[in-house]
Design a protein around this motif. Structure first.
Motif, mmCIF file in Angstrom:
data_model
loop_
_atom_site.group_PDB
_atom_site.id
_atom_site.type_symbol
_atom_site.label_atom_id
_atom_site.label_comp_id
_atom_site.label_asym_id
_atom_site.label_seq_id
_atom_site.Cartn_x
_atom_site.Cartn_y
_atom_site.Cartn_z
ATOM 1 N N ARG A 58 -7.147 4.659 -0.287
ATOM 2 C CA ARG A 58 -5.956 4.610 -1.151
ATOM 3 C C ARG A 58 -4.703 4.325 -0.317
ATOM 4 N NH1 ARG A 58 -8.393 8.799 -4.129
ATOM 5 N NH2 ARG A 58 -7.277 10.386 -2.943
ATOM 6 N N VAL A 59 -4.683 4.825 0.896
ATOM 7 C CA VAL A 59 -3.556 4.602 1.803
ATOM 8 C C VAL A 59 -3.530 3.149 2.286
ATOM 9 C CG1 VAL A 59 -2.635 5.245 4.074
ATOM 10 C CG2 VAL A 59 -3.378 7.017 2.490
ATOM 11 N N ALA A 106 -8.204 7.741 2.454
ATOM 12 C CA ALA A 106 -7.760 6.751 3.443
ATOM 13 C C ALA A 106 -7.736 5.348 2.850
ATOM 14 C CB ALA A 106 -8.651 6.799 4.677
ATOM 15 N N CYS A 160 2.053 4.758 -0.722
ATOM 16 C CA CYS A 160 1.231 5.878 -1.166
ATOM 17 C C CYS A 160 1.880 7.188 -0.694
ATOM 18 C CB CYS A 160 -0.163 5.728 -0.545
ATOM 19 S SG CYS A 160 -1.419 6.859 -1.162
ATOM 20 N N ASN A 218 0.798 -1.225 0.000
ATOM 21 C CA ASN A 218 0.000 0.000 0.000
ATOM 22 C C ASN A 218 0.833 1.279 0.000
ATOM 23 O OD1 ASN A 218 -2.678 -1.077 -0.104
ATOM 24 N ND2 ASN A 218 -2.412 -1.753 2.005
ATOM 25 N N ASN A 225 -3.471 -0.248 6.717
ATOM 26 C CA ASN A 225 -4.851 -0.137 7.183
ATOM 27 C C ASN A 225 -4.984 0.913 8.282
ATOM 28 O OD1 ASN A 225 -7.635 -0.843 7.783
ATOM 29 N ND2 ASN A 225 -6.854 -2.092 9.452
ATOM 30 N N GLY A 239 -4.248 4.520 7.156
ATOM 31 C CA GLY A 239 -5.383 5.138 6.473
ATOM 32 C C GLY A 239 -6.392 5.696 7.454
ATOM 33 N N LEU A 244 -6.687 1.759 4.138
ATOM 34 C CA LEU A 244 -7.784 1.522 5.078
ATOM 35 C C LEU A 244 -8.688 0.393 4.603
ATOM 36 C CD1 LEU A 244 -9.539 2.362 7.560
ATOM 37 C CD2 LEU A 244 -10.744 3.891 5.981
#
Length: 156
Positions: free
Chosen positions: A134-135, A132, A15, A13, A107, A110, A137
């Motif tokens: 995209r991060v 979030a 980002c 993830n 997770n 986010g 979550l």
């Protein structure tokens, strides 16, 4: 793609939701070194102290030339104090000191950023949730806690 984001290529993830602040899951030692070379100054680990780590923390982070900050976010109830610490830390770093914020998967990162997105960047709930996700979550429970925290502080 920024140099910071390039430095964490391969991190779960990965980002860059805020210019100069990258996020994701657990970085490797190689990622820490690459982050430092890319200009990163701070690593914020939001995992709980008893979570398994692939290397000795904070020693490895400091050894890579980064400042280490621990703001634990569990999988259960997150305190208002913890959300406040995270918002303050991101506010202090954003636009001033390049950083990485990480947990094991992205997770919790986010969820932790939702209050920042809403309170500091003025995002509407839907946009904050989308950012979030995209991060990284994935937890509806953590999302709701973050939204409750932000809603209670909007307009204060």
């Amino acid at each position: 793609m920024s140099q910071l984001l390039e430095a964490i290529a391969g991190v779960t993830n990965a980002c860059e939701p805020i210019p100069g602040i990258v996020t994701g899951g657990q970085p490797t030692l190689e990622h820490l070194t690459a982050l430092q070379r890319a200009g990163c100054k701070v690593a914020i680990d939001i995992r709980e102290p008893m979570e398994p780590r692939p290397y000795r923390t904070p020693d490895a982070v400091v050894g890579a030339g980064l400042e280490f900050v621990s703001i634990p976010v569990g999988h259960g109830r997150v305190s208002d104090e913890t959300f406040a610490q995270l918002v303050a830390a991101v506010r202090e770093l954003a636009g001033h000191r390049p950083a990485i914020i990480y947990c094991s998967s992205g997770n919790r990162v986010g969820a932790a950023l939702i209050p920042y997105f809403m309170l500091e960047q003025g995002m509407e709930e839907e946009a904050a949730i989308t950012a979030a996700m995209r991060v990284g979550l994935r937890s509806a429970e953590l999302m709701e806690q973050a939204l409750e925290y932000a809603r209670a502080r909007q307009g204060i």
